[in-house]
Design an enzyme around this catalytic site. Structure first.
Site, mmCIF file in Angstrom:
data_model
loop_
_atom_site.group_PDB
_atom_site.id
_atom_site.type_symbol
_atom_site.label_atom_id
_atom_site.label_comp_id
_atom_site.label_asym_id
_atom_site.label_seq_id
_atom_site.Cartn_x
_atom_site.Cartn_y
_atom_site.Cartn_z
ATOM 1 N N LYS A 1 0.862 -1.187 0.000
ATOM 2 C CA LYS A 1 0.000 0.000 0.000
ATOM 3 C C LYS A 1 0.888 1.223 0.000
ATOM 4 O O LYS A 1 2.036 1.173 0.430
ATOM 5 C CB LYS A 1 -0.861 0.012 1.267
ATOM 6 C CG LYS A 1 -2.129 0.811 1.133
ATOM 7 C CD LYS A 1 -3.171 -0.033 0.438
ATOM 8 C CE LYS A 1 -4.526 0.575 0.374
ATOM 9 N NZ LYS A 1 -5.543 -0.443 0.083
ATOM 10 N N GLY B 1 -20.776 5.991 3.709
ATOM 11 C CA GLY B 1 -19.660 6.311 2.816
ATOM 12 C C GLY B 1 -20.152 6.218 1.381
ATOM 13 O O GLY B 1 -20.556 5.140 0.931
ATOM 14 N N GLY C 1 -19.213 2.844 -2.296
ATOM 15 C CA GLY C 1 -20.565 3.036 -1.765
ATOM 16 C C GLY C 1 -21.580 3.325 -2.861
ATOM 17 O O GLY C 1 -22.693 2.779 -2.851
#
Ligand code: GLU
Length: 416
Positions: free
Chosen positions: A105, A217, A222
């Protein structure tokens, strides 16, 4: 450390799985830490001529099963511990869906909402000049995450190809179609989550076509979950949705497509006609069949877990639930589809994107959906089978599936 330090949480989750699996001490300790991490100081010339300095990171957590893979977050609250946790979760995510990649990440501590397009492009290129030599299809492959977009991926690809001097589209995924992106990458995270809900509903005998749902969200994941939930499950009523500015609720139900249009036009779900305001906290505690936490980490904690009334919780966000909350939800009988399983659709289609880049032949949307469905369904059932043998909450069960796969690769390589 507080209940909310994400890396402390990631380590605690691993510790529990290691203990249940009877993992040897060396393998356990090895898996508690990133194999490599990079910290960068990034100067950026702003449009007004002033130079500002930003902090950037890339964590290559574990590459036993393949090159490290994972998104880049641009967020004002980004810290090295968030990136480490997210990189660890990527490691378990690629393992649970059984794709030949490790976990990584990256991030930049910045507020992209305050940057112009030109500033974002220069920041993307600066980041690649700093980290580029550590990336590549056989090393480490970034992708979008919170507040990063296909456009940012395209600038990064372009900068990388300038650095290496040849075409190398598989070095980054989540690209626009015009520069080697894959069909179906945009909604893949949400789609994979809804496939998991479909499988869970079959296993639990819930009639999802009549179910109510709520979305906390309203970003990429979402918004797509809002529209895909009724499409894939054959029905369902959206009762509420929220974003960083607030939420909306209607007991009669909200038209998901119209709400997405409103969000894209106004920048928020708030003030959507025919709804009442609701806070993010209230939304999480609503009486709904399926709850999709789809924003950031640390929103379901020991403080509110007891008030969660959803039957199924499908975590499209990374790390929304703390370990204390997991125990409470398990006791209450809330069926959790844990983040690194529920949101693995994104990285799965990223992997398909890399495969297509490598053989330079591109799949149809139908092929992507079919392959994604197969991967997510298999992953869900691997966790379901393990849960029948283990009396533990789903996150721990999913950890056991993923950690044992990564541990096996570390051992076979002779590392531990
Ligand atoms: N950022 C996404 C995730 O957290 C996707 C990562 C990827 O596609 O590599 O899973």
């Amino acid at each position: 450390m507080s209940e909310l330090n994400p890396f402390a949480i990631a380590q605690q989750q691993l510790d529990e799985a290691a203990q249940r699996l009877g993992l040897d001490a060396a393998t356990h300790e090895f898996l508690r830490w990133p194999m490599r991490e990079y910290h960068f100081t990034l100067p950026l010339k702003m449009d007004n001529g002033v130079t500002r300095i930003f902090k950037g990171y890339r964590v290559q957590y574990n590459c036993a099963r393949g090159p490290t893979k994972g998104g880049l977050r641009w967020h004002p609250e980004e810290t090295i511990d968030t990136v480490r946790a997210l990189a660890a979760w990527m490691t378990w995510k690629t393992a649970v869906v059984d794709i030949p990649l490790g976990g990584g990440k990256g991030g930049i501590t910045c507020n992209p909402k305050e940057l112009t397009e030109g500033e974002k492009e220069r920041l993307a290129r600066t980041y690649i000049r700093a980290v580029g030599r550590e990336l590549g299809v056989h090393r480490d492959v970034p992708a979008p995450d919170v507040y990063t977009t296909p456009q940012i991926m395209a600038w990064m690809l372009d900068e990388y190809e300038i650095l290496v001097g040849h075409s190398h589209p598989g070095m980054i995924t989540g690209k626009p179609l015009a520069v080697g992106g894959s069909q179906g990458r945009g909604d893949a995270t949400a789609r994979g989550g809804v496939y998991c809900v479909r499988e869970a509903a079959k296993a639990l005998n819930i009639n999802v076509s009549r179910a109510t749902y709520a979305i906390q969200g309203f970003g990429n994941a979402g918004q797509f979950a809002a529209t895909l939930h009724p499409e894939i499950l054959g029905g369902g009523t959206l009762l509420a949705a929220s974003d960083s500015r607030g939420g909306v609720f209607s007991k009669e139900g909200i038209d998901p497509k119209a709400l997405v249009r409103h969000k894209l036009e106004t920048g928020s779900v708030i003030n959507f006609p025919g709804t009442k305001p609701i806070s993010n906290e209230e939304l999480l505690e609503l009486q709904v069949d399926v709850l999709y936490p789809s924003a950031l980490e640390g929103v379901i904690t020991s403080r509110n877990a007891n008030n969660i009334k959803a039957k199924v919780m499908c975590e499209l966000a990374n790390g929304p639930t703390t370990p204390e909350a997991d125990k409470i939800l398990f006791q209450k009988g809330v069926y959790v589809l844990p983040d690194f399983l529920a949101n693995a659709g994104g990285v799965t289609v990223s992997y398909f994107e890399q495969v297509q880049n490598t053989y330079n032949y591109y799949w149809s949307l139908e092929d992507v959906h079919r392959q994604l469905d197969r991967k997510m369904t298999d992953a869900y059932h691997a966790v379901w089978e393990m849960s029948k043998k283990t009396k533990a909450h789903n996150r721990l069960v999913a950890y056991m599936v993923a950690v044992s796969r990564v541990a096996e690769a570390c051992k076979i390589r002779g590392w531990v």
